[in-house]
Design a protein around this motif. Sequence first.
Motif, PDB file in Angstrom:
ATOM      1  N   PRO A  89      11.663   9.224   7.591  1.00  0.00           N
ATOM      2  CA  PRO A  89      11.976   8.159   8.531  1.00  0.00           C
ATOM      3  C   PRO A  89      11.525   6.806   7.993  1.00  0.00           C
ATOM      4  O   PRO A  89      10.574   6.740   7.214  1.00  0.00           O
ATOM      5  CB  PRO A  89      11.170   8.544   9.773  1.00  0.00           C
ATOM      6  N   PRO A  90      12.204   5.755   8.397  1.00  0.00           N
ATOM      7  CA  PRO A  90      11.810   4.429   7.924  1.00  0.00           C
ATOM      8  C   PRO A  90      10.442   4.047   8.484  1.00  0.00           C
ATOM      9  O   PRO A  90      10.066   4.476   9.566  1.00  0.00           O
ATOM     10  CB  PRO A  90      12.907   3.505   8.453  1.00  0.00           C
ATOM     11  N   TYR A  91       9.708   3.251   7.709  1.00  0.00           N
ATOM     12  CA  TYR A  91       8.366   2.860   8.138  1.00  0.00           C
ATOM     13  C   TYR A  91       8.030   1.471   7.627  1.00  0.00           C
ATOM     14  O   TYR A  91       8.633   0.969   6.681  1.00  0.00           O
ATOM     15  CB  TYR A  91       7.315   3.875   7.658  1.00  0.00           C
ATOM     16  N   ASP A  92       7.060   0.850   8.268  1.00  0.00           N
ATOM     17  CA  ASP A  92       6.506  -0.443   7.866  1.00  0.00           C
ATOM     18  C   ASP A  92       5.006  -0.275   7.671  1.00  0.00           C
ATOM     19  O   ASP A  92       4.358   0.488   8.399  1.00  0.00           O
ATOM     20  CB  ASP A  92       6.719  -1.520   8.938  1.00  0.00           C
ATOM     21  N   ILE A  93       4.454  -1.005   6.719  1.00  0.00           N
ATOM     22  CA  ILE A  93       3.009  -1.075   6.549  1.00  0.00           C
ATOM     23  C   ILE A  93       2.634  -2.549   6.668  1.00  0.00           C
ATOM     24  O   ILE A  93       3.156  -3.385   5.936  1.00  0.00           O
ATOM     25  CB  ILE A  93       2.556  -0.512   5.191  1.00  0.00           C
ATOM     26  N   VAL A  94       1.730  -2.846   7.599  1.00  0.00           N
ATOM     27  CA  VAL A  94       1.366  -4.229   7.883  1.00  0.00           C
ATOM     28  C   VAL A  94      -0.150  -4.365   7.765  1.00  0.00           C
ATOM     29  O   VAL A  94      -0.897  -3.504   8.247  1.00  0.00           O
ATOM     30  CB  VAL A  94       1.803  -4.630   9.315  1.00  0.00           C
ATOM     31  N   LYS A  95      -0.597  -5.441   7.135  1.00  0.00           N
ATOM     32  CA  LYS A  95      -2.025  -5.761   7.105  1.00  0.00           C
ATOM     33  C   LYS A  95      -2.294  -6.658   8.296  1.00  0.00           C
ATOM     34  O   LYS A  95      -1.836  -7.799   8.348  1.00  0.00           O
ATOM     35  CB  LYS A  95      -2.392  -6.453   5.796  1.00  0.00           C
ATOM     36  N   THR A  96      -3.032  -6.153   9.280  1.00  0.00           N
ATOM     37  CA  THR A  96      -3.246  -6.884  10.528  1.00  0.00           C
ATOM     38  C   THR A  96      -4.559  -7.639  10.553  1.00  0.00           C
ATOM     39  O   THR A  96      -4.795  -8.419  11.467  1.00  0.00           O
ATOM     40  CB  THR A  96      -3.195  -5.923  11.729  1.00  0.00           C
ATOM     41  N   GLY A  97      -5.415  -7.410   9.598  1.00  0.00           N
ATOM     42  CA  GLY A  97      -6.699  -8.102   9.514  1.00  0.00           C
ATOM     43  C   GLY A  97      -7.268  -7.916   8.127  1.00  0.00           C
ATOM     44  O   GLY A  97      -6.642  -7.304   7.256  1.00  0.00           O
ATOM     45  N   GLU A  98      -8.475  -8.416   7.921  1.00  0.00           N
ATOM     46  CA  GLU A  98      -9.074  -8.303   6.592  1.00  0.00           C
ATOM     47  C   GLU A  98      -9.291  -6.845   6.210  1.00  0.00           C
ATOM     48  O   GLU A  98      -9.092  -6.468   5.053  1.00  0.00           O
ATOM     49  CB  GLU A  98     -10.406  -9.049   6.555  1.00  0.00           C
ATOM     50  N   ASP A  99      -9.678  -6.012   7.170  1.00  0.00           N
ATOM     51  CA  ASP A  99      -9.923  -4.596   6.902  1.00  0.00           C
ATOM     52  C   ASP A  99      -9.084  -3.690   7.784  1.00  0.00           C
ATOM     53  O   ASP A  99      -9.394  -2.512   7.944  1.00  0.00           O
ATOM     54  CB  ASP A  99     -11.406  -4.270   7.117  1.00  0.00           C
ATOM     55  N   ASP A 100      -8.024  -4.219   8.387  1.00  0.00           N
ATOM     56  CA  ASP A 100      -7.200  -3.447   9.315  1.00  0.00           C
ATOM     57  C   ASP A 100      -5.761  -3.376   8.820  1.00  0.00           C
ATOM     58  O   ASP A 100      -5.211  -4.371   8.342  1.00  0.00           O
ATOM     59  CB  ASP A 100      -7.210  -4.078  10.710  1.00  0.00           C
TER      60      ASP A 100
ATOM     61  N   GLN B 187      -1.743  -1.253   9.627  1.00  0.00           N
ATOM     62  CA  GLN B 187      -0.955  -0.541  10.618  1.00  0.00           C
ATOM     63  C   GLN B 187       0.301   0.012   9.961  1.00  0.00           C
ATOM     64  O   GLN B 187       1.005  -0.693   9.253  1.00  0.00           O
ATOM     65  CB  GLN B 187      -0.577  -1.491  11.753  1.00  0.00           C
ATOM     66  N   ILE B 188       0.541   1.300  10.196  1.00  0.00           N
ATOM     67  CA  ILE B 188       1.767   1.952   9.749  1.00  0.00           C
ATOM     68  C   ILE B 188       2.603   2.211  10.990  1.00  0.00           C
ATOM     69  O   ILE B 188       2.125   2.795  11.955  1.00  0.00           O
ATOM     70  CB  ILE B 188       1.471   3.285   9.033  1.00  0.00           C
ATOM     71  N   THR B 189       3.850   1.760  10.975  1.00  0.00           N
ATOM     72  CA  THR B 189       4.768   1.998  12.084  1.00  0.00           C
ATOM     73  C   THR B 189       5.953   2.777  11.542  1.00  0.00           C
ATOM     74  O   THR B 189       6.615   2.336  10.608  1.00  0.00           O
ATOM     75  CB  THR B 189       5.244   0.672  12.710  1.00  0.00           C
TER      76      THR B 189
ATOM     77  N   ASP C 161      -6.604   5.031  15.299  1.00  0.00           N
ATOM     78  CA  ASP C 161      -5.887   5.681  16.397  1.00  0.00           C
ATOM     79  C   ASP C 161      -4.407   5.755  16.064  1.00  0.00           C
ATOM     80  O   ASP C 161      -3.953   5.191  15.075  1.00  0.00           O
ATOM     81  CB  ASP C 161      -6.113   4.970  17.729  1.00  0.00           C
ATOM     82  N   ALA C 162      -3.666   6.478  16.908  1.00  0.00           N
ATOM     83  CA  ALA C 162      -2.219   6.627  16.739  1.00  0.00           C
ATOM     84  C   ALA C 162      -1.580   6.650  18.113  1.00  0.00           C
ATOM     85  O   ALA C 162      -2.133   7.233  19.058  1.00  0.00           O
ATOM     86  CB  ALA C 162      -1.891   7.903  15.975  1.00  0.00           C
ATOM     87  N   ASN C 163      -0.418   5.998  18.227  1.00  0.00           N
ATOM     88  CA  ASN C 163       0.307   5.918  19.496  1.00  0.00           C
ATOM     89  C   ASN C 163       1.790   6.140  19.256  1.00  0.00           C
ATOM     90  O   ASN C 163       2.318   5.744  18.220  1.00  0.00           O
ATOM     91  CB  ASN C 163       0.115   4.542  20.157  1.00  0.00           C
ATOM     92  N   LEU C 164       2.461   6.752  20.242  1.00  0.00           N
ATOM     93  CA  LEU C 164       3.904   6.945  20.197  1.00  0.00           C
ATOM     94  C   LEU C 164       4.493   6.263  21.419  1.00  0.00           C
ATOM     95  O   LEU C 164       4.171   6.605  22.554  1.00  0.00           O
ATOM     96  CB  LEU C 164       4.251   8.431  20.197  1.00  0.00           C
TER      97      LEU C 164
END
Length: 157
Positions: free
Chosen positions: A37-48, A50-52, A110-113
């Motif tokens: 499935p398609p996905y994005d990887i985003v850097k949301t902070g200096e140490d954070d 997110q994979i969507t 954490d993980a959310n759907l």
Amino acid sequence: MRTSLDFAPLYRSSIGFDRMFNLLENASRVQAIDSWPPYDIVKTGEDDYQITMAVAGFSQADLTITHEPNLLVVSGQKAGEDNAQYLHRGISNRTFERRFELADHVKVADANLSNGLLTINLRRELPEAMKPRRIEIGTAARTPVEPQQIEANRQAA
């Protein structure tokens, strides 16, 4: 023509870089590129981070997230068989397994759907011993030093 790198000479002169050499070898292997499935990887902070992932049609029970040391595995498998007669099938429900190599000390927060999007939040947590620390510079009390004579005067014979 595929060129293969030989890391054997580096193994003899380096200690503790085994994981880096394994990552380089894995990256050099030609694998079938599966973009689903398609996905994005985003850097949301200096140490954070997110994979969507877009996992339309999958429920929480159909998805599995496994965090191994330095590896995150997201897999999906539909439960049950769909015997419907489709005129057009554009929403894929095939099984998948997506692997993400993680750096040292990266943990799953954490993980959310929600609305067909699986969001996995990651955080890099360095142990206190590995964080940079500031060393205070003290002042030394200066005491006058008396010159000492190391050798006595010698008399020539």
